[in-house]
Design an enzyme around this catalytic site. Structure first.
Site, PDB file in Angstrom:
ATOM      1  N   HIS A  66       0.821  -1.210   0.000  1.00  0.00           N
ATOM      2  CA  HIS A  66       0.000   0.000   0.000  1.00  0.00           C
ATOM      3  C   HIS A  66       0.851   1.254   0.000  1.00  0.00           C
ATOM      4  O   HIS A  66       0.502   2.239  -0.643  1.00  0.00           O
ATOM      5  CB  HIS A  66      -0.903   0.016   1.236  1.00  0.00           C
ATOM      6  CG  HIS A  66      -2.194  -0.663   0.983  1.00  0.00           C
ATOM      7  ND1 HIS A  66      -2.896  -1.310   1.949  1.00  0.00           N
ATOM      8  CD2 HIS A  66      -2.925  -0.775  -0.143  1.00  0.00           C
ATOM      9  CE1 HIS A  66      -4.002  -1.807   1.426  1.00  0.00           C
ATOM     10  NE2 HIS A  66      -4.032  -1.505   0.159  1.00  0.00           N
ATOM     11  N   GLU A  86       0.865 -15.458 -21.105  1.00  0.00           N
ATOM     12  CA  GLU A  86       1.783 -15.493 -19.962  1.00  0.00           C
ATOM     13  C   GLU A  86       2.056 -16.910 -19.468  1.00  0.00           C
ATOM     14  O   GLU A  86       2.774 -17.107 -18.503  1.00  0.00           O
ATOM     15  CB  GLU A  86       1.253 -14.612 -18.821  1.00  0.00           C
ATOM     16  CG  GLU A  86      -0.188 -14.881 -18.423  1.00  0.00           C
ATOM     17  CD  GLU A  86      -0.721 -13.893 -17.380  1.00  0.00           C
ATOM     18  OE1 GLU A  86       0.052 -13.115 -16.812  1.00  0.00           O
ATOM     19  OE2 GLU A  86      -1.929 -13.927 -17.121  1.00  0.00           O
ATOM     20  N   ASP A  88       4.671 -13.022 -15.596  1.00  0.00           N
ATOM     21  CA  ASP A  88       4.368 -14.442 -15.409  1.00  0.00           C
ATOM     22  C   ASP A  88       5.018 -15.315 -16.466  1.00  0.00           C
ATOM     23  O   ASP A  88       5.438 -16.435 -16.169  1.00  0.00           O
ATOM     24  CB  ASP A  88       2.847 -14.668 -15.413  1.00  0.00           C
ATOM     25  CG  ASP A  88       2.244 -14.352 -14.059  1.00  0.00           C
ATOM     26  OD1 ASP A  88       2.822 -14.799 -13.047  1.00  0.00           O
ATOM     27  OD2 ASP A  88       1.240 -13.645 -14.011  1.00  0.00           O
ATOM     28  N   CYS A 146       2.400  -6.083 -21.662  1.00  0.00           N
ATOM     29  CA  CYS A 146       2.018  -5.266 -20.497  1.00  0.00           C
ATOM     30  C   CYS A 146       2.760  -5.666 -19.222  1.00  0.00           C
ATOM     31  O   CYS A 146       2.468  -5.140 -18.149  1.00  0.00           O
ATOM     32  CB  CYS A 146       0.515  -5.322 -20.273  1.00  0.00           C
ATOM     33  SG  CYS A 146      -0.080  -6.975 -19.884  1.00  0.00           S
TER      34      CYS A 146
END
Ligand code: PEP
Ligand code: MG
Length: 597
Positions: free
Chosen positions: A198, A440, A464, A511
């Site tokens: 976070h 991926e 991945d 991406c």
């Protein structure tokens, strides 16, 4: 190292926002409070329950005030995290179970709370997804807040800070960040946190330079120390010598110059010297990131990770919540497209009420599309919302973790049912919505020619793809040195996927993190990717490099790379090329080893 010695220290963490700041440290006491354990006489139990409830109420009040402040500052994205904390404080399961523990075991609130939170933490610990596991910190935040209120220890406010400082803390909660006067807090350094924690998300979305995960920052840094926070390399220099300060100040100036220079690329087309066009898009996690996406001249959202909508809450997001988020993104980016990815969680255990089995190997388990195909009702809610949002701009649907054709066909069947019901209800949607898949999984890469006939576009997820192809756990620090985007196996797979896509007449994007690393740009252009989607901060730099090459130069670089045997040799070749193109800036921009993780 004892604190008295004002010796120069170098601390390495994770750079979050790529800026360098020199300033004075302000150490914030966010020392972890340990829960004292006490057995109570029976006649005190009632009072103890009241004490606990009062501390929870006080915690809620503080969080509501922090949220108000955030909303006032128009920080819509981060405010949702405080909602998540408030929801935890309102969670009947957690609060009432703690009350029950106090009543039944005659123990103090602190101990009872710890027992119940430990139980929930155990569940989080079993999740093999760095992002989701890091959400465990939400529990830590609320525990610390309740403990401070129970023990009457106030939380030092950051809002009173009057001078420009760099905040140094063991960890910062979203509530802390909400209190930060943005013009006073020039950067922050935390011991805790990873790329997807976070704190990192906050720093990025509020554009505050930060180094997280420094591990030992608070051990070495004292209030008043001079600090250099290098958000580019993740290095924090404590009490630097005048020579080092001078060196960094020169670097700040040169970076500012570079940034000013890079800003000129905002409205220039992302094309090579010979006019070969590559679209540069942005990856986002929060709706609140849209203004920054527009500022950086992205040509659309290339990846909207919708996982955030599901996290930190006790229930599932409603169709309306999905729809509002998607519509905001789509309308915000229109007329450019928004690629919205369906849920990709690395293990569903965190959705507490679903009560699904724990997995030995969640990265290879019931993840992403596998989860959606199993939990069809949950999936349909998301699909309905995406289709509805498609009436407000260009939505492209992206399916994660596809490993073969049958998953795509399954999804299409479900999608058709959803379409039919929307049509029957006379709800508008784009009937021609494009459907793409994340490439991926190695099996998908291998049968790219077959998959290309089934979908409208590919998006290569290198994070991945590298993990699964090279058998490198992307969250395991012991093998990160083996995480090699320029591995010949990866380059071959990407080349093969692009060829298959183009033969079938569809476009192919990338991406994963690899797409936003300046060093890889000539290779990615040479591989003829149509789109690169990245963190907004990378867009100008990538565009600059792209515009300095011809497609032919890039193709030749790829051909030469594919003749080589190791990632190191390939990297050497690319570096030499960049050095020739950018002799001046080479050291500043390309000298650090870039790892995909
Ligand atoms: C990827 O795997 O490269 C990707 C973009 O998806 P994520 O990082 O969300 O798994
Ligand atoms: Mg992925």
């Amino acid at each position: 190292m004892p604190r008295e010695q004002k010796k120069t220290q170098f601390i390495k963490g994770i750079g979050v926002t790529p800026q360098i700041i020199v300033g004075k440290a302000y150490l914030v006491d966010r020392g972890k409070i340990e829960a004292p354990a006490k057995v109570l006489p029976e006649n005190q139990v009632r009072w103890e329950v009241e004490r606990f409830r009062a501390a929870v109420e006080e915690s809620k009040k503080q969080l509501r005030e922090a949220k108000e402040k955030l909303l006032h500052e128009d920080a819509v994205g981060p405010a949702y995290i405080l909602d998540a904390h408030l929801l935890l404080l309102e969670d009947k399961n957690l609060i009432e179970t703690t009350v029950e523990t106090i009543k039944q075991s005659w123990i103090n609130s602190e101990w009872a709370l710890k027992i119940n939170l430990d139980r929930v933490r155990k569940i989080f610990n079993s999740i093999d997804d760095e992002y989701l596991r890091s959400r465990k910190t939400d529990l830590d935040y609320i525990e610390q807040r309740i403990l401070r209120n129970l023990l009457g220890k106030g939380t030092e406010s950051l809002s009173h800070i009057k001078e420009e400082v760099i905040i140094v803390a063991h960890d910062l909660s979203p509530a802390d960040t909400a209190q930060m006067a943005k013009d006073k807090i020039t950067a922050f350094v935390t011991d805790m946190g990873g790329k997807t924690s976070h704190t990192a998300i906050m720093a990025r979305s509020l554009e505050i330079p930060a180094v997280v995960g420094s591990e030992t920052g608070t051990h070495y840094i004292n209030t008043g120390d001079t600090l250099i926070v290098d958000g580019v390399t993740g290095v924090v220099v404590v009490n630097p010598s005048p020579e080092i300060v001078q060196e960094y100040q020169d670097r700040v100036r040169s970076r500012q110059k570079i940034e000013r220079e890079l800003f000129q690329y905002r409205d220039l087309p992302a094309e090579t010297l010979d006019g070969y066009r590559v679209n540069l898009l942005a990856n986002i996690e929060l709706v609140g990131e849209i203004p920054s996406v527009l500022e950086h001249g992205a040509e659309g959202i290339g990846l909207y990770r919708t996982e955030y909508l599901y996290l930190n809450r006790k229930d599932l997001p409603s169709e309306e919540e999905h729809f509002q988020a998607y519509r905001t993104v789509v309308e915000g980016i229109t007329p450019c497209p928004a690629v919205i990815r369906t849920l990709d969680i690395g293990g569903d255990k965190f959705i507490s009420h679903l009560d699904l089995a724990e997995e030995m190997n969640p990265a290879m388990g019931l993840r992403a599309i596998r989860f959606s195909l199993k939990e069809r009702d949950i999936f349909k809610v998301q699909l309905r919302a995406m289709l509805r949002a498609s009436a407000y701009g260009k939505v492209k649907m992206l399916l994660p973790m596809i490993s073969g054709v049958s998953e795509i066909r399954e999804v299409k069947k479900i999608l058709n049912e959803v379409r039919l019901s929307l049509t029957a209800e006379r709800v508008p949607y784009d009937p021609k919505i494009e459907i793409g898949i994340m490439m991926e999984v190695p099996s998908a890469a291998t049968i790219a020619d077959i998959l290309a006939k089934e979908v409208d576009f590919f998006s290569i997820g290198t994070n991945d793809l590298i993990q699964y192809t090279l058998a490198i756990d992307r969250v395991n620090e012991y093998v990160t040195h083996l995480y090699e985007p320029l591995h010949p196996a990866i380059l071959r797979l990407v080349k093969q996927m692009v060829k298959a896509a183009h033969n079938a007449g569809i476009k192919v994007a990338m991406c994963g993190e690899m797409a936003g690393e300046p060093l890889y740009v000539p290779i990615l252009v040479g591989l003829e990717l149509d789109e690169l989607s990245m963190n907004v901060f990378s867009i100008f730099g990538v565009k600059k490099i792209l515009r300095a090459y011809t497609l032919r130069e890039c193709t030749e670089l790829v051909d030469a790379s594919l003749q080589l045997s190791t990632p190191e040799e390939i990297e050497g070749l690319v570096r030499d090329s960049l050095k020739r193109k950018f002799p001046e800036e080479f050291r500043e921009n390309f000298s650090s080893k870039i790892s995909g993780n």
